[in-house]
Scaffold this active site. Structure first.
Site, short mmCIF file in Angstrom:
data_model
loop_
_atom_site.label_atom_id
_atom_site.label_comp_id
_atom_site.label_asym_id
_atom_site.label_seq_id
_atom_site.Cartn_x
_atom_site.Cartn_y
_atom_site.Cartn_z
N ASP A 64 84.32 26.03 47.35
CA ASP A 64 85.14 24.89 46.92
C ASP A 64 84.39 24.21 45.78
O ASP A 64 83.82 23.15 45.92
CB ASP A 64 85.32 23.95 48.11
CG ASP A 64 86.09 22.68 47.74
OD1 ASP A 64 86.60 22.59 46.61
OD2 ASP A 64 86.15 21.77 48.59
N PRO A 75 77.49 21.96 36.99
CA PRO A 75 76.71 22.61 38.04
C PRO A 75 77.35 23.87 38.62
O PRO A 75 76.68 24.63 39.31
CB PRO A 75 76.58 21.51 39.11
CG PRO A 75 77.67 20.53 38.83
CD PRO A 75 77.90 20.59 37.36
#
Lengths: 275, 275
Positions: B155, B162
């Site tokens: 998810d 990132p």
């Protein structure tokens, strides 16, 4: 200078698109009509501030209005399109060789005129000899037609402006009578996120008139919420009883025989609206 | 004064939402984090300018990450969620009583902290005793885990910031090794209108690693194009071989047993991307 077009899809939410060029902006006898060329979606037809179609994503709506009904009816010879002056639905209808005649009735001749001029990828088939174009009130055309069409498609704007009548129970009754004894009707019925009440109301009205009523969905990026619904009413044939393996592959970008039934499987919250 | 939040979903197209109140706006160690209260979609988590979730439509994404995989695996005891610090996927995972432990690894503790504070409807189950929350690098967690999980759910944010590593082939290989011999993995893989290349690339990569690869879609109004895709890789179990009649009805607003297979039937242009 950067120009952006913003459609408020609700009073507090919208989409915004960078514009290359504004090609048309005109008040017709019925509505505000613009054609703008956008960077992301190409040329876009806008009526009363609402995106009607764009060159990049128009195929979804036009295919999904035309093919589910036409692949449910075993022999659709006579088809009526109410609204749809951009010609996109007509283009898809003509992919069915058994259609002998497709009648398009749009109340606003300017939509037809400008679509032919600026959206030829969409409107190009309006001159096809199998097509009869009438600039006329679709509601009146329905009232005057009895036992005439195999399939009727309502390709209307939202229920504001000239299209208000096209979401009334009396209109669906008229459609029932304008259809032959085994006819099918299909209408665009907006989105379930912002217009749940509309979907529910149309569903109830159509269920009082047609013995078979089914709702399906499709993803249209430039329409509110990205999920559009279509309501199908039928006198005899059920789209869910079609043998998908017998549907031919035609030239499409969204509809497939595999999607014919899957499109009718709705998210839970939409299923609940049309129970 | 009216305040509107606009997300440019592409450089030339976006959505815009009227704001009631900005609750958080902060630069964390990893990304720009905001929580804003919007009129149309309620409270909204925004990372690096992109809508991650909203109170009104979060159920679609969270249900569609969790349930297709968990109803495909016959006995998912140990589940890993990579990212997902808002807790929405965890809430859905816990609806499966056979899940003994769900580990959530999000690199950004601030997402967890602010979600618990401002999005309790979504994050409320992060304190459940069946959940272990780690503030850590999901990539490293995968590398260090071998033969450990029944189901892994990625998810992540978009492949910027990132999350870049979470869309690389090496990551999927690591996931394969972190899964048990009959494990299943599922990742969000963006939208087919603006990110067709990404879907295609992930599909090719995952097909080199997993014997069973399936792609499904769901309608999420606040995500680009309104149509989101998910890619599932499986060692043994095929979601399309599940007997839908044996899937129990659980408390959902989008997923249904009827949608379990239908969600995998894609529009033609998406089907063509993942052939």
């Amino acid at each position: 200078m950067e120009l952006w077009f913003t459609e408020k899809q609700t009073p507090v939410f919208g989409i915004t698109a960078k514009i290359k060029e504004t090609l048309v902006t005109e008040k017709t006898d019925f509505q505000d009509l613009s054609i703008i060329d956008t960077e992301e979606f190409g040329r876009m037809l806008v009526l009363d501030g609402m995106v009607m179609t764009t060159v990049k994503d128009e195929f979804v709506y036009h295919e999904m209005v035309a093919h589910p009904a036409l692949f449910t009816h075993p022999n659709p010879k006579h088809v009526l399109v109410v609204g749809g002056g951009d010609g996109g639905v007509i283009r898809e209808v003509l992919k069915h060789p058994e259609v002998e005649k497709a009648v398009l009735v749009d109340i606003d001749g300017k939509v037809i005129e400008y679509s032919k001029k600026f959206l030829p990828e969409i409107a190009g088939e309006l001159n096809n000899p199998r097509v009869e174009v009438q600039v006329n009130d679709g509601y009146m055309h329905i009232v005057e037609s009895k036992n005439k069409y195999d399939v009727i498609m309502v390709d209307s704007t939202e229920p504001v402006g000239p299209a208000v009548q096209l979401f009334e129970r009396g209109f669906y009754q008229g459609i029932y009578e304008a259809l032959k004894e085994d006819g099918i009707f299909i209408a665009q019925t907006d989105n379930p996120w912002f217009k749940a009440d509309l979907i529910q109301k149309v569903n109830q009205d159509v269920k009082e008139i047609f013995p078979i009523v089914r709702v399906y969905g499709a993803n249209i990026p430039t329409y509110p919420s990205g999920l559009w619904t279509f309501t199908l009413g039928s006198k005899t044939y059920d789209p869910l009883q079609v043998d998908e393996t017998k549907i031919p592959e035609i030239d499409t970008k969204y509809y497939t025989p595999r999607l014919h039934k899957a499109a009718f499987v709705l998210p839970k919250f939409v299923e609940d609206l049309v129970k």
